[in-house]
Scaffold this active site. Sequence first.
Site, PDB file in Angstrom:
ATOM      1  N   SER A 125       0.822  -1.389  -0.105  1.00  0.00           N
ATOM      2  CA  SER A 125       0.058  -0.086  -0.049  1.00  0.00           C
ATOM      3  C   SER A 125       0.928   1.366   0.136  1.00  0.00           C
ATOM      4  O   SER A 125       0.278   2.388  -0.002  1.00  0.00           O
ATOM      5  CB  SER A 125      -0.795  -0.161   1.201  1.00  0.00           C
ATOM      6  OG  SER A 125      -2.116  -0.901   1.035  1.00  0.00           O
TER       7      SER A 125
ATOM      8  N   LYS B 134       3.296   7.086   4.862  1.00  0.00           N
ATOM      9  CA  LYS B 134       2.449   5.725   4.196  1.00  0.00           C
ATOM     10  C   LYS B 134       3.040   4.386   4.402  1.00  0.00           C
ATOM     11  O   LYS B 134       4.267   4.155   3.886  1.00  0.00           O
ATOM     12  CB  LYS B 134       2.243   6.104   2.835  1.00  0.00           C
ATOM     13  CG  LYS B 134       1.299   5.330   2.222  1.00  0.00           C
ATOM     14  CD  LYS B 134      -0.181   5.501   2.739  1.00  0.00           C
ATOM     15  CE  LYS B 134      -1.128   4.540   2.281  1.00  0.00           C
ATOM     16  NZ  LYS B 134      -1.068   3.241   3.236  1.00  0.00           N
ATOM     17  N   THR B 135       2.114   3.505   4.940  1.00  0.00           N
ATOM     18  CA  THR B 135       2.669   2.244   5.282  1.00  0.00           C
ATOM     19  C   THR B 135       1.984   1.221   4.031  1.00  0.00           C
ATOM     20  O   THR B 135       1.005   1.553   3.221  1.00  0.00           O
ATOM     21  CB  THR B 135       2.119   1.792   6.275  1.00  0.00           C
ATOM     22  OG1 THR B 135       0.674   1.576   6.377  1.00  0.00           O
ATOM     23  CG2 THR B 135       2.616   2.509   7.563  1.00  0.00           C
ATOM     24  N   GLY B 136       2.637  -0.087   4.183  1.00  0.00           N
ATOM     25  CA  GLY B 136       2.228  -1.141   3.258  1.00  0.00           C
ATOM     26  C   GLY B 136       2.080  -2.399   4.131  1.00  0.00           C
ATOM     27  O   GLY B 136       3.192  -2.572   4.919  1.00  0.00           O
TER      28      GLY B 136
END
Length: 348
Positions: free
Chosen positions: A124, A289-291
């Site tokens: 993501s 922003k993470t994933g």
Amino acid sequence: MDHARFLRPIAVTMTSVIVAGALSACTATVADRGPSAPSRSATPPKPQQPSSGDIPGAGTTSTETGTGAGTARTEVAGPGQARVSRELRGLERSFRGRIGAYALDTATGRTVTYRAGERFPMLSTFKAPLCANVLHRARTSEPGLMNRVVRWTAADMTPNSPVTGKHLKDGLTVARLCEAAMNQSDGTASNLLLTLVGGPAGLTRYFRGLKDPVSRMDRRHPGLNDWTPKEKHDTTTPEAIGRDLRVLTTGRALHAKDRERFVAWLLANRTGDERIRAGLPGTWTVGDKTGTNSDGFGGGNDIAVIWPARGAAPVIMAIYTNRTPGLPTDDPTIAKTATVLARGLGRL
């Protein structure tokens, strides 16, 4: 996909005002500083604005890197590089996985890296450049795009869609879809936004426009989360995405007003409180922003722009991890990696 633990209710309009001040600072070099007392600062400082074994993928030796639009040519390895490599090798052994890391101090041009040219699944984290692409499109070719209302049906819904799941009847503006994708990692929102920019191929073209020859999108959510070692679909490298993030947050890849809005979205995100933020002093300001994909390979990523102190130039970090199949995502390893990188840059 991401699983948000909680989302701090920061109004984007208020944050945009804060960031507007943050992005107006001069370009003078700021000396490195040590950490302050551990209490979280809610106000961003004023950043500079520059013109092995069974571990999946551990045997990869690719040296692909992206140049990044506007990347400084003075980027050099920091004096802490040897220590960073040694510490992250040790961390990998206890983690039982692979770590990829890139960190840049924009004040000095110094970098510290580890497996920074190896490919990792974006997961993501792609939603950050996706929303930057939408902002750019609205500014350059589709006036009014951000206020356009988009509607969808139950057939369009994908897992992990906490915002769009509540708006099947009324839809959302494109701006609200970006907020949902950036702040709660809403999967359906990201698919709707991908359609607006020409699908995965359109986002890949945007990467190329940032002078990033590495990052690529091939599938939509949730298919893009499927990954196997040496897979190139829907991947990036820590170095390539790190340089992209730099030009999007401190460079001229976006119009100044769009850059402010983009940074505000990063600052409003709280899905990463246990990752890069957790490895840095509480007074540092982090937009990220993470994933995540814990199901197949323990994937855990985080990309961030970081202000160590008010008035300081920002640090850019990109941390990507994956593990032996069957092991879950490990947030503490990402936090520890952030600490190692900050120390390697001389910021701790």
